[in-house]
Design a protein around this motif. Structure first.
Motif, short mmCIF file in Angstrom:
data_model
loop_
_atom_site.label_atom_id
_atom_site.label_comp_id
_atom_site.label_asym_id
_atom_site.label_seq_id
_atom_site.Cartn_x
_atom_site.Cartn_y
_atom_site.Cartn_z
N LYS A 192 0.83 -1.21 0.00
CA LYS A 192 0.00 0.00 0.00
C LYS A 192 0.86 1.26 0.00
O LYS A 192 0.55 2.24 -0.67
CB LYS A 192 -0.93 -0.01 1.21
N ARG A 193 1.97 1.22 0.76
CA ARG A 193 2.86 2.38 0.79
C ARG A 193 3.50 2.59 -0.58
O ARG A 193 3.62 3.72 -1.07
CB ARG A 193 3.93 2.18 1.86
N HIS A 194 3.90 1.48 -1.22
CA HIS A 194 4.49 1.56 -2.55
C HIS A 194 3.51 2.14 -3.56
O HIS A 194 3.88 2.94 -4.44
CB HIS A 194 4.95 0.18 -2.99
N GLN A 195 2.24 1.74 -3.46
CA GLN A 195 1.25 2.16 -4.46
C GLN A 195 1.03 3.67 -4.48
O GLN A 195 0.54 4.20 -5.47
CB GLN A 195 -0.07 1.42 -4.22
N ARG A 196 1.42 4.34 -3.40
CA ARG A 196 1.31 5.81 -3.40
C ARG A 196 2.19 6.43 -4.48
O ARG A 196 1.93 7.52 -4.95
CB ARG A 196 1.71 6.37 -2.03
N MET A 197 3.26 5.71 -4.85
CA MET A 197 4.16 6.20 -5.88
C MET A 197 3.44 6.33 -7.22
O MET A 197 3.80 7.17 -8.06
CB MET A 197 5.35 5.25 -6.01
N HIS A 198 2.42 5.50 -7.43
CA HIS A 198 1.70 5.51 -8.69
C HIS A 198 0.58 6.55 -8.73
O HIS A 198 -0.06 6.73 -9.76
CB HIS A 198 1.11 4.12 -8.96
N GLN A 199 0.33 7.20 -7.59
CA GLN A 199 -0.69 8.25 -7.57
C GLN A 199 -0.19 9.46 -8.35
O GLN A 199 1.00 9.62 -8.59
CB GLN A 199 -1.02 8.64 -6.13
N ASP A 200 -1.10 10.30 -8.75
CA ASP A 200 -0.75 11.50 -9.51
C ASP A 200 -1.20 12.74 -8.75
O ASP A 200 -2.39 13.04 -8.69
CB ASP A 200 -1.44 11.45 -10.88
N PRO A 201 -0.25 13.49 -8.12
CA PRO A 201 1.19 13.24 -8.10
C PRO A 201 1.56 12.17 -7.08
O PRO A 201 0.77 11.88 -6.18
CB PRO A 201 1.76 14.60 -7.67
N PRO A 202 2.76 11.57 -7.18
CA PRO A 202 3.17 10.55 -6.21
C PRO A 202 3.21 11.10 -4.79
O PRO A 202 3.54 12.26 -4.57
CB PRO A 202 4.58 10.17 -6.69
N VAL A 203 2.86 10.26 -3.83
CA VAL A 203 2.87 10.65 -2.42
C VAL A 203 3.99 9.89 -1.73
O VAL A 203 3.94 8.66 -1.62
CB VAL A 203 1.52 10.33 -1.74
N ALA A 204 5.03 10.59 -1.28
CA ALA A 204 6.17 9.94 -0.63
C ALA A 204 5.77 9.46 0.76
O ALA A 204 4.89 10.04 1.40
CB ALA A 204 7.34 10.91 -0.52
N PRO A 205 6.39 8.38 1.26
CA PRO A 205 6.09 7.92 2.61
C PRO A 205 6.49 8.95 3.64
O PRO A 205 7.44 9.70 3.44
CB PRO A 205 6.94 6.65 2.74
N GLN A 206 5.76 9.00 4.76
CA GLN A 206 6.03 9.98 5.79
C GLN A 206 7.45 9.84 6.32
O GLN A 206 7.88 8.77 6.71
CB GLN A 206 5.03 9.81 6.95
N GLY A 207 8.19 10.94 6.29
CA GLY A 207 9.54 10.94 6.83
C GLY A 207 10.56 10.21 5.98
O GLY A 207 11.65 9.91 6.43
N GLY A 208 10.22 9.90 4.72
CA GLY A 208 11.17 9.15 3.90
C GLY A 208 11.08 9.53 2.45
O GLY A 208 10.28 10.35 2.04
#
Length: 204
Positions: free
Chosen positions: A166-182
């Motif tokens: 699920k955290r990885h899939q944020r990368m495919h959002q437009d725009p990508p959403v980076a993991p909190q603090g990383g």
């Protein structure tokens, strides 16, 4: 008479837990040995205790005569219906003797009590890590086996844990959403860090 005197002479040599009756100790020790002598003839699934096998075998029966008056869900076993109805009534009859926290299911209480006792009966065969619940061990063992059952539909990356996917899939959002603090690496993978004993690695 021992139940009244408080005497518990049968002690588990693995974890120190004591019991009033010997057959309770014998049943308990199956948890440490991993033995599951009661096998379902229908599907091959095995169980440590006979009553668990009997309850399981009802899942193979098409007869489900016990219906919930609140939602209509049906069950093959009256005991399971009684347990289910607590979802509707909010009843929590199982209380922790240490902190008073209450639970609707006895197995939830048993798992919770390990927080107080420190009991961690599920041990990894590959490293020193132990767990309070079997599900924790199952997930952890993927570190050693390399199993990654969670697959990203967008790019095919695989992960050992659902929340990593699920955290990885944020990368495919437009725009990508980076993991909190990383930050993402160049393929959207989580970074790795060693266990404290340096024996293996896991994703974080």
């Amino acid at each position: 008479m021992r139940s009244h005197s408080g005497e518990r002479p049968f002690v588990c040599t693995d974890c120190g837990k004591d019991f009033v009756h010997k057959h309770h100790l014998v049943s308990h020790r199956l948890m440490h040995s991993g033995d599951k002598p009661f096998v379902c003839d229908n599907c091959g699934r095995s169980f440590r205790q006979k009553h668990n096998l009997v309850s399981h075998q009802l899942t193979h029966s098409t007869e489900r005569p016990f219906a919930c008056a609140d939602c209509g869900k049906t069950f093959g076993n009256r005991r399971v219906l009684v347990s289910h109805r607590r979802v509707h009534t909010g009843e929590r009859p199982f209380a922790c003797g240490h902190c008073g926290h209450r639970f609707s299911q006895k197995n939830h209480l048993v798992t919770h009590q390990r927080i107080h006792t420190g009991e961690r009966p599920f041990a990894c065969a590959h490293c020193p890590k132990t767990f309070r619940v079997k599900a924790g061990l199952t997930i952890h063992q993927r570190v050693h086996t390399g199993e990654k059952p969670y697959v990203c539909r967008d790019c095919g990356n695989t992960y050992s844990m659902n929340h990593h996917l699920k955290r990885h899939q944020r990368m495919h959002q437009d725009p990508p959403v980076a993991p909190q603090g990383g930050q993402w690496d160049n393929v959207g993978q989580a970074q790795t860090q060693p266990f404290p004993w340096g024996g293996c690695e896991t994703t974080v």
